[in-house]
Write an enzyme that holds these catalytic residues in place. Structure first.
Site, mmCIF file in Angstrom:
data_model
loop_
_atom_site.group_PDB
_atom_site.id
_atom_site.type_symbol
_atom_site.label_atom_id
_atom_site.label_comp_id
_atom_site.label_asym_id
_atom_site.label_seq_id
_atom_site.Cartn_x
_atom_site.Cartn_y
_atom_site.Cartn_z
ATOM 1 N N ARG A 1 0.149 -1.115 -0.295
ATOM 2 C CA ARG A 1 0.273 0.220 -0.388
ATOM 3 C C ARG A 1 0.232 1.363 -0.206
ATOM 4 O O ARG A 1 0.419 2.444 -0.224
ATOM 5 C CB ARG A 1 -0.821 0.051 1.343
ATOM 6 C CG ARG A 1 -1.249 1.224 0.998
ATOM 7 C CD ARG A 1 -2.823 0.447 2.327
ATOM 8 N NE ARG A 1 -2.541 0.347 3.769
ATOM 9 C CZ ARG A 1 -1.837 1.364 4.588
ATOM 10 N NH1 ARG A 1 -1.769 2.981 4.475
ATOM 11 N NH2 ARG A 1 -1.288 1.277 5.744
ATOM 12 N N ASP B 1 -3.780 15.113 -18.865
ATOM 13 C CA ASP B 1 -4.384 13.610 -18.695
ATOM 14 C C ASP B 1 -3.618 13.109 -20.325
ATOM 15 O O ASP B 1 -4.205 13.669 -21.240
ATOM 16 C CB ASP B 1 -5.822 13.398 -18.956
ATOM 17 C CG ASP B 1 -6.306 11.539 -18.985
ATOM 18 O OD1 ASP B 1 -5.041 10.426 -19.564
ATOM 19 O OD2 ASP B 1 -6.863 11.529 -19.093
ATOM 20 N N LYS C 1 -4.257 1.237 -20.626
ATOM 21 C CA LYS C 1 -4.832 1.648 -22.251
ATOM 22 C C LYS C 1 -2.907 0.857 -23.096
ATOM 23 O O LYS C 1 -2.850 0.078 -22.889
ATOM 24 C CB LYS C 1 -5.037 2.861 -22.856
ATOM 25 C CG LYS C 1 -6.751 3.581 -21.609
ATOM 26 C CD LYS C 1 -7.255 2.776 -21.940
ATOM 27 C CE LYS C 1 -9.121 3.120 -20.590
ATOM 28 N NZ LYS C 1 -9.192 3.290 -19.792
ATOM 29 N N TYR D 1 -12.616 12.623 -20.451
ATOM 30 C CA TYR D 1 -13.280 11.650 -20.754
ATOM 31 C C TYR D 1 -14.251 11.310 -18.986
ATOM 32 O O TYR D 1 -14.225 11.953 -17.936
ATOM 33 C CB TYR D 1 -12.105 10.527 -20.038
ATOM 34 C CG TYR D 1 -12.348 9.321 -18.945
ATOM 35 C CD1 TYR D 1 -12.916 8.510 -19.704
ATOM 36 C CD2 TYR D 1 -12.290 8.771 -17.719
ATOM 37 C CE1 TYR D 1 -13.324 7.591 -19.124
ATOM 38 C CE2 TYR D 1 -12.609 7.796 -17.081
ATOM 39 C CZ TYR D 1 -13.363 6.842 -17.875
ATOM 40 O OH TYR D 1 -13.958 5.499 -17.639
#
Length: 384
Positions: free
Chosen positions: A48, A174, A199, A102
């Site tokens: 984590r 982005d 992606k 997006y």
């Protein structure tokens, strides 16, 4: 940095490898442990905390590709961007964000920011004047997406970075659609770069991940929030992503080459009303895209003429898959109004020019002649 002097494919192949010191294997070993020694060690490792061996070394590859000092890998693109936002925005702060972006990012801002008391303004357009007009005294961050999803609008990265610096405001982007193969926003002055690593980084439609890359200073703030939100990635997936990224340059360049050929062909097709691709000279921001991108990317969108049912057209495709995501080696299409932008109202989609006839096309590595043949037969098989 010396590592950034390496060639693209060399970085993809070698930077960020975990050396197998014990058995001298040719590829990175996988460290699946969730528990590590804490006595007499330089780094206390915990999944984590984003610092297992596989996480740490993959971040080096991403940083090298984006020309940054540091990077982090997350469980999804939304985990990456939400952590980045919350690291730099708090109650009473204001975000300026591009109106064409997006749908998941847009929905996160609209749904979650009010809970934190964070203010935001969506620009009226994507020109620098639109961003300048949206800035308020409490603006702390400007976020852009270029090329945008799914209309392929192009925002002037250098101008936005200059605007942010002149006002003492951080900037983020982005960079998913372009990928670092085709665009490096840090070199143009942007402060932080994020990706849906699902992606192009993954590239085979079998990995869910996200990434943020920036300076050590900014990444420290992102890490402090990230370890509390817990959006880390399993090391099995980290290993798969590192393996996939070895071919990132090869894949994206091949896909970009195919996209240019298909965009030109679609633009001349009598059954296609409009094509959205920054590599076409007919694109309103072609010159800007050419000035800030090394390649125009492998994403395009197109609208079929009225009378051709876009959903039926997709059902008739035999080779190209109708599929939710993008950027895999296989070509895929989808209807944004039913998927990525389904959470927007019809009025909101109309406001940004997103037609229900619009089809987003993620171009793969197949032979172009086969993709053309498939599109042609699907159009001919669709009743109109």
């Amino acid at each position: 940095m010396t590592k950034n002097k390496l060639g693209l494919n060399t970085i993809c192949t070698h930077t960020g490898e975990v050396k197998d010191e014990q058995f001298k294997g040719a590829v990175s070993p996988i460290y699946l442990s969730t528990s590590y020694e804490f006595l007499d060690v330089d780094v206390k490792r915990y999944p984590r905390y984003f610092n297992t061996p596989n996480q740490e070394y993959l971040a080096q590859k991403i940083a090298a590709l984006e020309h940054t000092e540091s990077a982090m890998i997350f469980g999804s693109g939304m985990a990456a961007i939400s952590t980045m936002f919350l690291a730099f925005l708090r109650q009473g702060d204001h975000l300026v964000v591009q109106n064409t972006l997006y749908g998941g990012t847009l929905n996160f801002i609209k749904e979650e920011f009010p809970k934190y008391g964070i203010e935001y303004t969506f620009t009226n357009g994507y020109q620098v004047e639109d961003f300048k007009a949206a800035i308020q005294p409490n603006t702390k961050l400007i976020h852009i997406e270029t090329p945008s999803n799914p209309l392929m609008t192009i925002t002037d990265i250098k101008a936005i970075a200059k605007l942010g610096k002149s006002k003492g405001i951080l900037t983020s982007i982005d960079n998913t659609f372009a990928s670092p193969v085709n665009q490096n926003p840090i070199d143009l002055g942007i402060d932080m770069v994020m990706h849906s690593a699902t992606k192009y980084f993954g590239g085979h439609s079998d990995i869910l991940a996200g990434a943020v890359a920036s300076s050590n200073e900014h990444m420290e703030r992102i890490w402090n929030v990230g370890k509390n939100l817990g959006g880390s990635l399993s090391d099995m997936t980290v290993w798969m992503l590192e393996r996939s990224m070895k071919t990132l340059g090869l894949r994206v360049k091949a896909q970009t080459k195919n996209a240019m050929k298909l965009a030109k062909w679609l633009e001349k097709h009598p059954k296609v009303l409009k094509v959205y691709y920054p590599g076409l000279k007919s694109h309103p921001d072609y010159k800007l895209a050419k000035s800030q991108m090394k390649g125009f990317g492998a994403m395009l969108s197109f609208e079929l003429i009225d009378g051709i049912d876009s959903q039926q057209f997709q059902k008739e495709l035999k080779l190209i898959k109708s599929s939710m995501s993008l950027a895999g080696v296989e070509s895929t299409v989808l209807s944004p109004h039913l998927t990525s932008h389904a959470l927007l109202t019809q009025d909101e989609r109309d406001a940004i020019g997103l037609s229900n006839q619009l089809i987003r096309f993620s171009v793969g590595i197949e032979d172009v002649k086969d993709l053309k043949r498939d599109i042609e037969q699907a159009i001919n098989s669709t009743k109109h």
